[in-house]
Design a protein around this motif. Structure first.
Motif, PDB file in Angstrom:
ATOM      1  N   GLU A 116     -43.810  61.857-104.806  1.00 56.26           N
ATOM      2  CA  GLU A 116     -42.606  60.920-105.131  1.00 56.26           C
ATOM      3  C   GLU A 116     -41.576  60.866-104.242  1.00 56.26           C
ATOM      4  N   ASN A 117     -41.525  62.090-103.374  1.00 56.46           N
ATOM      5  CA  ASN A 117     -40.425  61.866-102.385  1.00 56.46           C
ATOM      6  C   ASN A 117     -40.833  61.382-100.952  1.00 56.46           C
ATOM      7  N   ILE A 118     -42.172  61.304-100.488  1.00 56.37           N
ATOM      8  CA  ILE A 118     -42.689  60.891 -99.438  1.00 56.37           C
ATOM      9  C   ILE A 118     -43.340  59.343 -99.466  1.00 56.37           C
ATOM     10  N   GLU A 119     -43.470  59.133-100.542  1.00 58.41           N
ATOM     11  CA  GLU A 119     -44.249  57.641-100.615  1.00 58.41           C
ATOM     12  C   GLU A 119     -43.272  56.616 -99.896  1.00 58.41           C
ATOM     13  N   GLY A 120     -43.971  55.743 -99.149  1.00 56.22           N
ATOM     14  CA  GLY A 120     -43.370  54.609 -98.417  1.00 56.22           C
ATOM     15  C   GLY A 120     -42.303  55.153 -97.271  1.00 56.22           C
ATOM     16  N   LYS A 121     -42.278  56.203 -97.231  1.00 56.68           N
ATOM     17  CA  LYS A 121     -41.406  56.868 -95.943  1.00 56.68           C
ATOM     18  C   LYS A 121     -42.092  57.035 -94.755  1.00 56.68           C
ATOM     19  N   ILE A 122     -41.337  57.317 -93.691  1.00 60.38           N
ATOM     20  CA  ILE A 122     -41.582  57.836 -92.394  1.00 60.38           C
ATOM     21  C   ILE A 122     -41.504  59.169 -92.422  1.00 60.38           C
ATOM     22  N   VAL A 123     -42.484  60.238 -92.027  1.00 62.89           N
ATOM     23  CA  VAL A 123     -42.246  61.467 -92.242  1.00 62.89           C
ATOM     24  C   VAL A 123     -41.806  62.047 -90.921  1.00 62.89           C
ATOM     25  N   PHE A 124     -40.725  62.668 -90.579  1.00 67.48           N
ATOM     26  CA  PHE A 124     -40.285  63.302 -89.370  1.00 67.48           C
ATOM     27  C   PHE A 124     -40.480  64.535 -89.372  1.00 67.48           C
ATOM     28  N   PHE A 125     -41.387  65.277 -88.699  1.00 70.60           N
ATOM     29  CA  PHE A 125     -41.816  66.572 -88.660  1.00 70.60           C
ATOM     30  C   PHE A 125     -40.932  67.236 -87.465  1.00 70.60           C
ATOM     31  N   ASN A 126     -40.003  68.237 -87.647  1.00 74.66           N
ATOM     32  CA  ASN A 126     -38.846  68.432 -86.810  1.00 74.66           C
ATOM     33  C   ASN A 126     -39.009  69.919 -86.679  1.00 74.66           C
ATOM     34  N   ARG A 127     -40.020  70.809 -86.810  1.00 76.85           N
ATOM     35  CA  ARG A 127     -39.873  72.084 -86.732  1.00 76.85           C
ATOM     36  C   ARG A 127     -40.002  72.608 -85.168  1.00 76.85           C
ATOM     37  N   PRO A 128     -39.082  72.972 -84.386  1.00 74.50           N
ATOM     38  CA  PRO A 128     -39.090  73.304 -83.164  1.00 74.50           C
ATOM     39  C   PRO A 128     -39.908  74.356 -82.741  1.00 74.50           C
ATOM     40  N   MET A 129     -40.286  74.297 -81.263  1.00 76.71           N
ATOM     41  CA  MET A 129     -40.938  75.511 -80.846  1.00 76.71           C
ATOM     42  C   MET A 129     -40.203  76.711 -80.615  1.00 76.71           C
ATOM     43  N   GLN A 130     -40.591  77.902 -80.950  1.00 78.36           N
ATOM     44  CA  GLN A 130     -40.006  78.877 -81.101  1.00 78.36           C
ATOM     45  C   GLN A 130     -39.517  79.497 -79.829  1.00 78.36           C
ATOM     46  N   ALA A 131     -38.215  79.503 -79.384  1.00 80.42           N
ATOM     47  CA  ALA A 131     -37.872  80.077 -78.119  1.00 80.42           C
ATOM     48  C   ALA A 131     -37.826  81.227 -77.949  1.00 80.42           C
ATOM     49  N   ASP A 132     -37.815  82.220 -79.065  1.00 79.27           N
ATOM     50  CA  ASP A 132     -37.794  83.736 -78.877  1.00 79.27           C
ATOM     51  C   ASP A 132     -39.367  84.244 -78.262  1.00 79.27           C
ATOM     52  N   LEU A 133     -40.256  83.379 -78.296  1.00 78.78           N
ATOM     53  CA  LEU A 133     -41.617  83.672 -78.108  1.00 78.78           C
ATOM     54  C   LEU A 133     -41.668  83.701 -76.388  1.00 78.78           C
ATOM     55  N   ILE A 134     -42.049  84.756 -75.720  1.00 79.65           N
ATOM     56  CA  ILE A 134     -41.876  85.044 -74.335  1.00 79.65           C
ATOM     57  C   ILE A 134     -42.913  83.919 -73.638  1.00 79.65           C
ATOM     58  N   GLN A 135     -44.341  84.109 -74.281  1.00 77.62           N
ATOM     59  CA  GLN A 135     -45.336  83.129 -73.596  1.00 77.62           C
ATOM     60  C   GLN A 135     -45.154  81.861 -74.564  1.00 77.62           C
ATOM     61  N   THR A 136     -44.857  81.048 -73.476  1.00 81.53           N
ATOM     62  CA  THR A 136     -44.460  79.683 -74.283  1.00 81.53           C
ATOM     63  C   THR A 136     -45.685  79.209 -75.205  1.00 81.53           C
ATOM     64  N   PHE A 137     -46.902  79.526 -74.877  1.00 82.66           N
ATOM     65  CA  PHE A 137     -48.340  78.923 -75.339  1.00 82.66           C
ATOM     66  C   PHE A 137     -48.184  79.370 -76.902  1.00 82.66           C
ATOM     67  N   LYS A 138     -47.774  80.490 -77.032  1.00 81.88           N
ATOM     68  CA  LYS A 138     -47.671  81.032 -78.447  1.00 81.88           C
ATOM     69  C   LYS A 138     -46.681  79.967 -79.272  1.00 81.88           C
ATOM     70  N   ALA A 139     -45.630  79.658 -78.638  1.00 84.38           N
ATOM     71  CA  ALA A 139     -44.696  78.775 -79.167  1.00 84.38           C
ATOM     72  C   ALA A 139     -45.294  77.356 -79.485  1.00 84.38           C
ATOM     73  N   TYR A 140     -46.036  77.076 -78.393  1.00 83.38           N
ATOM     74  CA  TYR A 140     -46.853  75.646 -78.599  1.00 83.38           C
ATOM     75  C   TYR A 140     -47.811  75.742 -79.988  1.00 83.38           C
ATOM     76  N   SER A 141     -48.605  76.906 -79.897  1.00 84.96           N
ATOM     77  CA  SER A 141     -49.556  76.990 -81.052  1.00 84.96           C
ATOM     78  C   SER A 141     -49.073  76.974 -82.516  1.00 84.96           C
ATOM     79  N   GLY A 142     -47.930  77.558 -82.545  1.00 83.66           N
ATOM     80  CA  GLY A 142     -46.994  77.692 -83.542  1.00 83.66           C
ATOM     81  C   GLY A 142     -46.364  76.411 -84.347  1.00 83.66           C
ATOM     82  N   CYS A 143     -46.701  75.129 -83.332  1.00 82.08           N
ATOM     83  CA  CYS A 143     -45.961  73.872 -83.759  1.00 82.08           C
ATOM     84  C   CYS A 143     -46.807  72.676 -83.974  1.00 82.08           C
TER      85      CYS A 143
END
Lengths: 462, 462
Positions: B147-174
């Motif tokens: 009911e909230n999604i229908e007819g809309k553009i969904v904007f996925f906005n979860r950012p990569m986690q900056a506190d992960l030292i290895q950035t590939f882990k932040a990528y995997s998480g997103c």
């Protein structure tokens, strides 16, 4: 779980914490890194220093602006004390942009990318034109003898050694040409000096840097300029084709009277051992061609960030933690010398000093100038740094500004070691700008420094 | 020294060499690094791939040019065999530049930096305009309900986690938002998808990448685009002010029939155990926005360089060393699958595979997908890498293209681990260009790969 078991579990957990400091320490260090990466201030400070103020050569208006800005920012952190330490500094100005061309025949000229070395005398207002002789260093210059050098521009063209993995070693192996080239060439009767830029890349940026005439009387001081690696290669090949090739230089740099300047200092006074002082710092001055983002805006904002991180995570140091932004590292070291002199006069007890002056790149570790026992104690903390990919704990080092502190007592000195591969792409050149610094790399450096400061504060180095 | 002493000295010297392979090995590895840093070819190859050819999306003219160029360059090295391995690949084209704007009221529009995700369907020729709803991921999308999604553009906005030292882990998480976001949003009745770029910086570059509609029928496939992190922040704040905010998207990308393409393969046949094959590789295809210098031009030229370095230092491998430039890693993995399929059909014995697909940055080490015994054997060589500041030997990893080889026998897989801090600044974006690669960092990576290949060839991994 029964209540008694729960109690026992809590008790053993508490015991582990009390007995094994490393559990607590790893949690504190995690907080430091999280704060720096998620809510850091170093990058914003650097943006202001770089983009709003710019290059901060000692004695310049920009250097004074940087003093006022960083003092105000340290005051805003609510440190226990913030003050300026007066120091007289040399003032040298570049004047209008240098100009040089190479002449291979009548009317056949090509412009060369050069810049005056810091401290050089100017050419005559009409410039200087002379034949060029290429040498691979001071030794070869001397071998040539006066008869080959007299009346010529000496072109020092020994490149940095690309096969050395640590680029600072390649720099050390070359920089004598820049620092002493003009003095030595003048003794042989040369009229000017061109030095291949201390840069491992082939590109169009001339890299300035300090030089000295030693005890040469003023009339024997000859103009000295850096030439881009690209044009060094070009000039060298033109000389192979025609040994009569002439170069024209025009520089109107000028050495002025010393002027008043300042080190910027802030401290958190220690809660248990306030008389034991730990310094963290970088140098606030920079060369004038770029905006000194890597050298050493990065080191300054990282050092400021160490104290802010302690504040933000609620860590109250036992010892006094002092951030010192030194003035005039690039062409005099007056700030570093003054700070050590005042410390001696006041009988202050400095136990540790950490400098960041190798660029804002991914941190790899530290080098230490310390006793064997101190070095062993520090390396026993190595595993705490492993999650952050910090792996280098090397002997020998420290930093130029904290060096003068090294003569007083049992102090240990340390220098942050970032990845060095790109440092000399930017060092002392017009491309040492804010865009060349990566936010995460800068922040990781600040957190790495704060973690070491935290551990030394916790456990001391006696 | 008497003659007999001299003989004795020479004899003991020779004995040490024979008994302790690590002395010889350290000399060979030094030769490898010297050759790469002083007389390397990887940077020149990369310049051609990047600047003269450009982005090499599977099925494109540029991908075919890259196949022909690298085949010719491998042939020029005088390898024992060079060939093309046919493989059919998907072909997707972006069409003309995407266009998007945000509308907050009548006539009040602001342009947004977007790009189609690879594999997306286009919008209608007149574009798509709809209200936007922001979610932090697929889980939250489902919580909102149809009911909230229908007819809309969904904007996925979860950012990569900056506190992960290895950035590939932040990528995997997103990256699930990018890969499956459109499919999941379509199931809830959405009409389009915007995904925050997989980028830890805040800047204006939209980052493309692969996505999938899974089993969705064609009529349910909705357009999916990446939005720059800067505009993701902007859109998010506008949505806070006005939940009715609408976005207009126009994309005319297109999925075509599969086309013929190739893996490029070259080998030095082993002198003692030619039937034991060791692969080194990267992927020749890239996304189309930049020129794919880090992803994965770097890995290709480093892999080619491994064989060239062996040739140049006169090392004759015991085992067969094969460089494989895989096609279609980005949007299909057809090349990696085909190579493994043919290897199985031919009953080839692959004992080791090393992939470089994490950018041309300073190498820090490797990750391994291997048996415990193999991992222990490899880590016993760690000290040989210390002079080159290689310190990470991690379990788990390998690479996408060599992954399909992993099911056959006792093969060990390895991936080069460069410093990861800057990787996602460039990954799949228009700024992944030649200028973003540092020559020394690239060359150090190639030498590090060659050194590991050398050691595995010398001592095997049984």
């Amino acid at each position: 779980m029964k209540f008694v078991h729960l109690l026992l579990a809590i008790f053993s957990f508490a015991t582990i914490f009390a007995q094994n400091p490393s559990v607590n320490d790893s949690l504190e260090i995690r907080k430091i890194y999280d704060m720096s990466l998620l809510n850091g201030k170093s990058y914003d400070w650097l943006e202001h220093l770089s983009n709003d103020i710019g290059g901060r050569l000692s004695g310049s208006y920009e250097a004074q602006q940087a003093i006022e800005y960083t003092k105000a920012e340290l005051e805003a952190l609510g440190l226990d004390k913030v003050w300026l330490q007066p120091v007289m500094v040399p003032k040298w100005t570049r004047g209008s942009r240098e100009y040089a061309y190479l002449q291979t025949g009548p009317g056949a000229t090509t412009e060369l990318d050069i810049c005056a070395l810091g401290g050089s005398v100017p050419t005559a207002p009409t410039g200087l034109k002379a034949q060029v002789i290429e040498v691979q260093g001071i030794e070869q210059l001397k071998e040539y003898g006066k008869e080959n050098i007299e009346g010529k521009i000496v072109f020092f063209n020994r490149p940095m050694q690309a096969d050395l993995i640590q680029t600072f070693k390649a720099y050390s192996g070359c920089v004598d040409q820049r620092y002493s080239g003009a003095m030595e060439a003048s003794k042989m009767g040369a009229v000017g000096v061109l030095v291949r830029s201390m840069n491992l890349r082939i590109d169009d940026f001339p890299h300035t840097g300090s030089m000295s005439y030693g005890d040469l009387p003023e009339r024997e001081q000859i103009p000295a300029a850096a030439i881009s690696t690209q044009d060094a290669e070009y000039l060298s090949s033109m000389l192979k084709l025609n040994r009569e090739t002439q170069v024209y230089l025009k520089m109107n740099c000028e050495q002025h009277e010393d002027v008043q300047s300042y080190n910027v200092i802030g401290e958190i006074t220690g809660s248990e051992k306030p008389e034991e002082i730990m310094v963290v710092g970088g140098h606030l001055d920079s060369w004038d061609l770029g905006d000194g983002s890597h050298d050493d805006g990065a080191g300054c904002v990282q050092s400021m960030e160490v104290l802010r991180l302690f504040r933000e995570i609620g860590y109250k140091p036992k010892r006094t933690i002092r951030v010192v932004l030194f003035m005039n590292e690039e062409n005099g070291l007056r700030g570093g010398n003054k700070y050590a002199e005042v410390a001696r006069e006041k009988g202050e007890n400095h136990v540790f000093a950490l400098e960041s002056d190798a660029g804002g790149f991914t941190p790899r570790g530290f080098n230490f100038n310390s006793s064997v026992a101190q070095f062993e104690k520090i390396t026993s903390w190595k595993s705490l740094f492993e999650p952050y990919l910090i792996h280098l704990f090397a002997k020998g080092g420290g930093g130029a500004d904290i060096g003068p502190l090294g003569n007083s007592g049992n102090i240990a000195l340390a220098g942050l070691m970032p990845d060095s591969q790109r440092y000399f792409d930017y060092h002392h050149a017009a491309n040492d700008t804010f865009e060349a610094v990566n936010k995460r790399e800068l922040e990781l450096g600040a957190a790495t420094m704060a973690s070491l400061m935290y551990l030394v504060d916790q456990y001391g180095l006696d």
